[in-house]
Motif scaffolding. Sequence first.
Motif, PDB file in Angstrom:
ATOM      1  N   GLU A  91     -44.944 -22.122   7.487  1.00  0.00           N
ATOM      2  CA  GLU A  91     -45.559 -20.865   7.057  1.00  0.00           C
ATOM      3  C   GLU A  91     -45.298 -19.722   8.042  1.00  0.00           C
ATOM      4  N   VAL A  94     -41.676 -18.440   7.713  1.00  0.00           N
ATOM      5  CA  VAL A  94     -41.514 -17.686   6.462  1.00  0.00           C
ATOM      6  C   VAL A  94     -42.202 -16.334   6.560  1.00  0.00           C
ATOM      7  N   VAL A  98     -40.105 -12.783   6.204  1.00  0.00           N
ATOM      8  CA  VAL A  98     -40.358 -11.853   5.106  1.00  0.00           C
ATOM      9  C   VAL A  98     -40.909 -10.528   5.636  1.00  0.00           C
ATOM     10  N   LEU A 231     -42.810 -18.888  -7.605  1.00  0.00           N
ATOM     11  CA  LEU A 231     -42.772 -17.581  -6.949  1.00  0.00           C
ATOM     12  C   LEU A 231     -44.118 -17.260  -6.294  1.00  0.00           C
ATOM     13  N   VAL A 234     -44.397 -18.986  -2.981  1.00  0.00           N
ATOM     14  CA  VAL A 234     -43.632 -18.273  -1.953  1.00  0.00           C
ATOM     15  C   VAL A 234     -44.409 -17.056  -1.455  1.00  0.00           C
ATOM     16  N   SER A 238     -45.756 -16.380   2.271  1.00  0.00           N
ATOM     17  CA  SER A 238     -45.082 -15.284   2.968  1.00  0.00           C
ATOM     18  C   SER A 238     -46.069 -14.243   3.482  1.00  0.00           C
ATOM     19  N   TRP A 244     -49.586 -24.301   2.789  1.00  0.00           N
ATOM     20  CA  TRP A 244     -49.051 -25.143   1.713  1.00  0.00           C
ATOM     21  C   TRP A 244     -50.144 -26.021   1.121  1.00  0.00           C
TER      22      TRP A 244
END
Length: 281
Positions: A91, A94, A98, A231, A234, A238, A244
């Motif tokens: 995490e 990511v 982003v 999506l 994600v 992000s 998760w």
Amino acid sequence: MGEATVRTLEGRTAAPPPTEDRAAASADSGSARSPRRVPRRPRLWFEVLLIAVSYWTYSLVRNAVPEQKAAALRNADWVWQAERTLHIAVEHTVNQAVNSVTWLVVGMNYYYATLHFVLTIGVLVWLYRWHPGRYAAARLALFATTAVALLGYYLYPLAPPRLMDGIGFVDTVVVHHTWGSMASGNLANVSNQYAAMPSMHIGWSTWCGLTIAMLARPVWAKVLGALYPVLTLVVIVSTANHFWLDAVGGVLCLGFGSALSYAWFGAFPCRLARHVALQGA
């Protein structure tokens, strides 16, 4: 007058071949399963009132849960360590990646803030209008999913990654000054910031995605339905709003809601007739 017939060479009569609409209706009813309880035709005023009252109750109960900051942070540390043990703790990577792309992270902030509600309401309206026979079962699954999530918020307060100390997660809503999560920025004081487990962004988006994928006819709609929860996963990672494992919790809640709906109606929504049978027919 009776139904139109076609005279054959032998002088006998036969019913004309079914039209496309009749064939589609026949195929639809042929694949439907007889429900344990026959769904009633949904009434618009009742559904609007039910959804409004239910969401108000959901928001009230969710935000009334005591904000146990110390326990929520301890639980967040435990989840983070558990994910590191399982080698799925990506995490932070990511989130940092982003956050370096401004247009992307800003788009994700607005996705997180709006689509969660807009698409869920949209799917409910679509079911009400085009699949009234399946609406009640699908609605029960969604409402039961949300109800059990409230129990999770109370029993397991959990801080989102962006509120953890010493890890370096970025609260993308605050940093980029976008209107986003109710638990970020100026809205933080009216929302329980420690209700991250389970993720209803995942619970609701998976409900939407499965409903669209199972009931929509165009292939492109089925594909978009299947991609929607992916999506969403994600996005929630992000923007550092969830781990998760929060997503796993959301899926488990949906499993409970779907099982309850199945037990009540004796079938999943996709196996019920598309239209409500007329009484006395």
